[in-house]
Design a protein around this motif. Structure first.
Motif, PDB file in Angstrom:
ATOM      1  N   MET A 141       0.866  -1.101  -0.190  1.00  0.00           N
ATOM      2  CA  MET A 141      -0.060   0.083   0.080  1.00  0.00           C
ATOM      3  C   MET A 141       1.105   1.395   0.041  1.00  0.00           C
ATOM      4  N   ALA A 142       0.229   2.251  -0.596  1.00  0.00           N
ATOM      5  CA  ALA A 142       1.125   3.548  -0.828  1.00  0.00           C
ATOM      6  C   ALA A 142       1.177   4.415   0.615  1.00  0.00           C
ATOM      7  N   ASP A 143       2.396   4.886   0.781  1.00  0.00           N
ATOM      8  CA  ASP A 143       2.377   5.536   2.143  1.00  0.00           C
ATOM      9  C   ASP A 143       1.712   6.714   2.434  1.00  0.00           C
ATOM     10  N   ALA A 144       1.813   7.597   3.530  1.00  0.00           N
ATOM     11  CA  ALA A 144       0.907   8.403   3.876  1.00  0.00           C
ATOM     12  C   ALA A 144       1.410   9.565   3.159  1.00  0.00           C
ATOM     13  N   PHE A 145       2.585   9.854   2.709  1.00  0.00           N
ATOM     14  CA  PHE A 145       3.291  11.006   1.917  1.00  0.00           C
ATOM     15  C   PHE A 145       2.623  11.069   0.721  1.00  0.00           C
ATOM     16  N   LEU A 146       2.630   9.945  -0.093  1.00  0.00           N
ATOM     17  CA  LEU A 146       2.159   9.881  -1.489  1.00  0.00           C
ATOM     18  C   LEU A 146       0.624   9.915  -1.267  1.00  0.00           C
ATOM     19  N   LEU A 147       0.002   9.486  -0.558  1.00  0.00           N
ATOM     20  CA  LEU A 147      -1.601   9.477  -0.495  1.00  0.00           C
ATOM     21  C   LEU A 147      -1.990  10.799   0.027  1.00  0.00           C
ATOM     22  N   SER A 148      -1.222  11.644   0.549  1.00  0.00           N
ATOM     23  CA  SER A 148      -1.676  12.843   1.314  1.00  0.00           C
ATOM     24  C   SER A 148      -1.417  13.956  -0.140  1.00  0.00           C
ATOM     25  N   ARG A 149      -0.162  13.653  -0.908  1.00  0.00           N
ATOM     26  CA  ARG A 149      -0.121  14.450  -2.029  1.00  0.00           C
ATOM     27  C   ARG A 149      -1.030  14.166  -2.893  1.00  0.00           C
ATOM     28  N   ILE A 150      -1.490  13.103  -3.345  1.00  0.00           N
ATOM     29  CA  ILE A 150      -2.658  12.569  -4.254  1.00  0.00           C
ATOM     30  C   ILE A 150      -3.893  13.440  -3.649  1.00  0.00           C
ATOM     31  N   GLN A 151      -4.242  13.324  -2.431  1.00  0.00           N
ATOM     32  CA  GLN A 151      -5.556  13.865  -1.877  1.00  0.00           C
ATOM     33  C   GLN A 151      -5.608  15.470  -1.752  1.00  0.00           C
ATOM     34  N   PHE A 152      -4.538  16.102  -1.670  1.00  0.00           N
ATOM     35  CA  PHE A 152      -4.300  17.376  -1.891  1.00  0.00           C
ATOM     36  C   PHE A 152      -4.433  18.045  -3.419  1.00  0.00           C
ATOM     37  N   ALA A 153      -3.728  16.993  -4.126  1.00  0.00           N
ATOM     38  CA  ALA A 153      -4.064  17.466  -5.498  1.00  0.00           C
ATOM     39  C   ALA A 153      -5.203  17.302  -6.063  1.00  0.00           C
ATOM     40  N   ALA A 154      -6.037  16.191  -5.514  1.00  0.00           N
ATOM     41  CA  ALA A 154      -7.569  15.845  -5.824  1.00  0.00           C
ATOM     42  C   ALA A 154      -8.352  17.194  -5.415  1.00  0.00           C
ATOM     43  N   ASN A 155      -8.084  17.707  -4.042  1.00  0.00           N
ATOM     44  CA  ASN A 155      -8.900  18.712  -3.649  1.00  0.00           C
ATOM     45  C   ASN A 155      -8.488  20.061  -4.438  1.00  0.00           C
ATOM     46  N   ILE A 156      -7.491  20.387  -4.635  1.00  0.00           N
ATOM     47  CA  ILE A 156      -7.267  21.472  -5.217  1.00  0.00           C
ATOM     48  C   ILE A 156      -7.726  21.535  -6.554  1.00  0.00           C
ATOM     49  N   SER A 157      -7.433  20.505  -7.356  1.00  0.00           N
ATOM     50  CA  SER A 157      -7.927  20.353  -8.541  1.00  0.00           C
ATOM     51  C   SER A 157      -9.334  20.530  -8.866  1.00  0.00           C
ATOM     52  N   PHE A 158     -10.149  20.048  -7.940  1.00  0.00           N
ATOM     53  CA  PHE A 158     -11.552  20.301  -8.146  1.00  0.00           C
ATOM     54  C   PHE A 158     -11.939  21.756  -7.493  1.00  0.00           C
ATOM     55  N   HIS A 159     -11.349  22.270  -6.597  1.00  0.00           N
ATOM     56  CA  HIS A 159     -11.644  23.555  -6.020  1.00  0.00           C
ATOM     57  C   HIS A 159     -11.264  24.438  -7.171  1.00  0.00           C
ATOM     58  N   ILE A 160     -10.325  24.508  -7.522  1.00  0.00           N
ATOM     59  CA  ILE A 160      -9.784  25.465  -8.587  1.00  0.00           C
ATOM     60  C   ILE A 160     -10.578  26.007  -9.870  1.00  0.00           C
ATOM     61  N   LEU A 161     -11.370  24.655 -10.098  1.00  0.00           N
ATOM     62  CA  LEU A 161     -12.357  24.779 -11.311  1.00  0.00           C
ATOM     63  C   LEU A 161     -13.317  26.095 -11.229  1.00  0.00           C
ATOM     64  N   PHE A 162     -13.534  26.157  -9.993  1.00  0.00           N
ATOM     65  CA  PHE A 162     -14.833  27.136  -9.814  1.00  0.00           C
ATOM     66  C   PHE A 162     -14.519  28.419  -9.369  1.00  0.00           C
ATOM     67  N   PRO A 163     -13.187  28.756  -8.643  1.00  0.00           N
ATOM     68  CA  PRO A 163     -12.850  30.229  -8.747  1.00  0.00           C
ATOM     69  C   PRO A 163     -12.541  30.537 -10.066  1.00  0.00           C
ATOM     70  N   THR A 164     -11.932  29.666 -10.730  1.00  0.00           N
ATOM     71  CA  THR A 164     -11.103  30.348 -12.005  1.00  0.00           C
ATOM     72  C   THR A 164     -12.192  30.794 -13.214  1.00  0.00           C
ATOM     73  N   ILE A 165     -13.718  30.267 -12.721  1.00  0.00           N
ATOM     74  CA  ILE A 165     -14.854  30.723 -13.542  1.00  0.00           C
ATOM     75  C   ILE A 165     -15.259  31.908 -12.900  1.00  0.00           C
ATOM     76  N   THR A 166     -15.710  31.804 -11.512  1.00  0.00           N
ATOM     77  CA  THR A 166     -16.397  33.269 -11.026  1.00  0.00           C
ATOM     78  C   THR A 166     -15.525  34.320 -10.791  1.00  0.00           C
ATOM     79  N   ILE A 167     -14.207  34.277 -10.843  1.00  0.00           N
ATOM     80  CA  ILE A 167     -13.382  35.505 -10.717  1.00  0.00           C
ATOM     81  C   ILE A 167     -13.602  36.413 -11.813  1.00  0.00           C
ATOM     82  N   ALA A 168     -13.733  35.883 -12.932  1.00  0.00           N
ATOM     83  CA  ALA A 168     -13.803  36.651 -14.310  1.00  0.00           C
ATOM     84  C   ALA A 168     -15.284  36.817 -14.584  1.00  0.00           C
ATOM     85  N   LEU A 169     -16.002  35.916 -14.249  1.00  0.00           N
ATOM     86  CA  LEU A 169     -17.932  35.759 -14.765  1.00  0.00           C
ATOM     87  C   LEU A 169     -18.132  36.955 -14.216  1.00  0.00           C
TER      88      LEU A 169
END
Length: 462
Positions: free
Chosen positions: A1-29
């Motif tokens: 099983m992957a270690d906590a470091f790799l899983l934490s990086r994947i989790q933060f990447a998933a969170n920021i990837s999902f989150h950034i989709l919406f501000p990148t629209i609302t800022i200019a919209l």
């Protein structure tokens, strides 16, 4: 099983990837909404209000998802990356606090007026509320980018017993990469919102909505994109030069340069091989990388081999950069071409409309690619030269991180699918409502041909 470091990086990447989709629209919209509302105030033509009313619903939906995903993302500073706040919390904490105090509260206060006060307050008050929300979204980007840029090029602090302490807040906020990074993100948001508006408007027209509202929204978005795209090319070049000065290892990964080279070629395509520290299947333009980065055909570019153990993973940075640039050039060319067509003929052909429907979320892809270049390109550091990612990660069991990661991914995928389906449902519903309104208006007009009002005539043409 992957270690906590790799899983934490994947989790933060998933969170920021999902989150950034919406501000990148609302800022200019929100700025587009302000433009639509001002045009209505000046002309009193109902078409501008109809454009505003449709897109303010999209803004509200997008804003809500951005807020929710932003809150969950911030939890991870404590759960997955405690070393981050322990080491640089004296700087990160206040910057995040300023974002909440000066931007989020501003948006939240006036968003209610913007969404629900259109028939309850004077028109100028509603327009002012729209402007303030737009300023709030931009201020939010200002503070978040100040922190992110400081993590890339930290200045204005000193280390005391392993903890960063601020000594110059002006230097912290306006660190060397901040102006370029802020400009790059704001322009990216503008292009993302423009292609979203163009794509959904083109979809409405293809569904049979041939009235003025979707056509005006489409034309506004394309013309705005035609202005923003070349500005983004210039800003991207300036940003690249700044990165070359302060983060040469990131640029080396972006360009796929392994050995320090004078007269380095620009690689249009290659397959980086990090194990053997070389590239395969190179397609290159001689000397062009040196010309772009140093303005000298024989300019020197440091290679990745000068940063062994201190440079980012090469493949994701290399490919992400090319995806971002490729989509940026496609946006530039398509917006310019469509602008010429619209200014000459005032209408796009069906195949051109289908193209823009296909480009609806192109800004998302380009933004994510650029964000990965920025964030992965900073590795192995969380804060460049100050804190390595591996030194900030949690020590909780990998299984716990894996469970939360699986839950996040499940919810985010469901929300993303629902969001996209809702956008196109709103577009279809808008067409159906217009068709119903026109048929009802037509029947009333046929019954009372002498009583057709000016408002009814406007309704038919809007």
């Amino acid at each position: 099983m992957a270690d906590a470091f790799l899983l934490s990086r994947i989790q933060f990447a998933a969170n920021i990837s999902f989150h950034i989709l919406f501000p990148t629209i609302t800022i200019a919209l929100c700025w587009l909404l302000f433009y639509f509302k001002v045009r209505f105030d000046l002309s009193q033509h109902p078409v501008w209000m109809r454009v505003y009313r449709f897109w303010v619903k999209v803004f509200a939906l997008t804003f809500a998802l951005g807020v929710v995903s932003g809150i969950t993302m911030s939890f991870q500073f404590g759960t997955n990356w405690p070393g981050f706040m322990e080491t640089v919390g004296n700087i990160a904490g206040p910057l995040l606090g300023y974002e909440v105090l000066t931007a989020f509260f501003l948006e939240a206060t006036f968003l209610g007026i913007m969404l629900f006060g259109i028939n309850r307050v004077p028109s100028w008050v509603h327009t002012l509320a729209t402007l303030i929300v737009a300023v709030g979204t931009t201020l939010s980007a200002f503070w978040i980018l100040a922190l992110n840029s400081w993590m890339q090029t930290p200045t204005g602090f000193e280390m005391r017993e392993g903890v960063a302490h601020a000594v110059d807040w002006f230097a912290i906020i306006f660190n060397p990469s901040f102006p370029y990074r802020l400009g790059h993100v704001l322009l990216a948001s503008g292009l993302t919102a423009c292609f979203l508006v163009a794509g959904i408007s083109a979809y409405r027209i293809l569904r049979g909505d041939n009235k003025k509202a979707p056509n005006i929204a489409l034309k506004t978005a394309i013309l705005a994109a035609a202005v923003l795209a070349p500005l983004q090319v210039v800003m991207g070049d300036l940003h690249g030069l700044n990165t070359f000065e302060h983060q040469p290892q990131k640029v080396a990964a972006m360009e796929g340069v392994w050995e320090t080279t004078e007269g380095a070629p620009l690689l249009l395509f290659a397959v980086p091989d990090e194990e053997n520290r070389t590239n395969h299947f190179e397609i290159a333009i001689p000397n062009m990388a040196s010309i772009i980065l140093t303005h000298d055909p024989q300019g020197k570019i440091q290679g990745l081999n000068d940063f062994k153990g201190e440079h980012p993973p090469v493949a994701p940075v290399f490919y992400g950069f090319r995806i971002m640039v490729g989509l940026g050039m496609l946006m530039l060319l398509s917006s310019w071409y469509a602008s010429v067509v619209l200014l000459r003929n005032n209408a796009l052909q069906p195949w051109q409309l289908k193209f823009f429907v296909g480009m609806t979320f192109s800004g998302w892809i380009a933004t994510l690619a650029g964000w990965y270049v920025t964030e992965i390109g900073r590795q192995p550091f969380l804060v460049s030269g100050v804190l390595k990612s591996a030194d900030a990660v949690t020590d909780i069991a990998p299984a716990n991180v894996g469970i939360s990661l699986a839950m996040y991914l499940t919810v985010y995928i469901a929300l993303l699918v629902a969001y996209i389906k809702t956008l196109f449902y709103m577009a279809r519903k808008s067409v159906e409502i217009e068709e119903y309104s026109l048929s009802e208006l037509s029947s009333r007009t046929n019954e009372e041909p002498g009583n057709q009002s000016e408002n009814a005539r406007q309704g038919v043409t809007v």
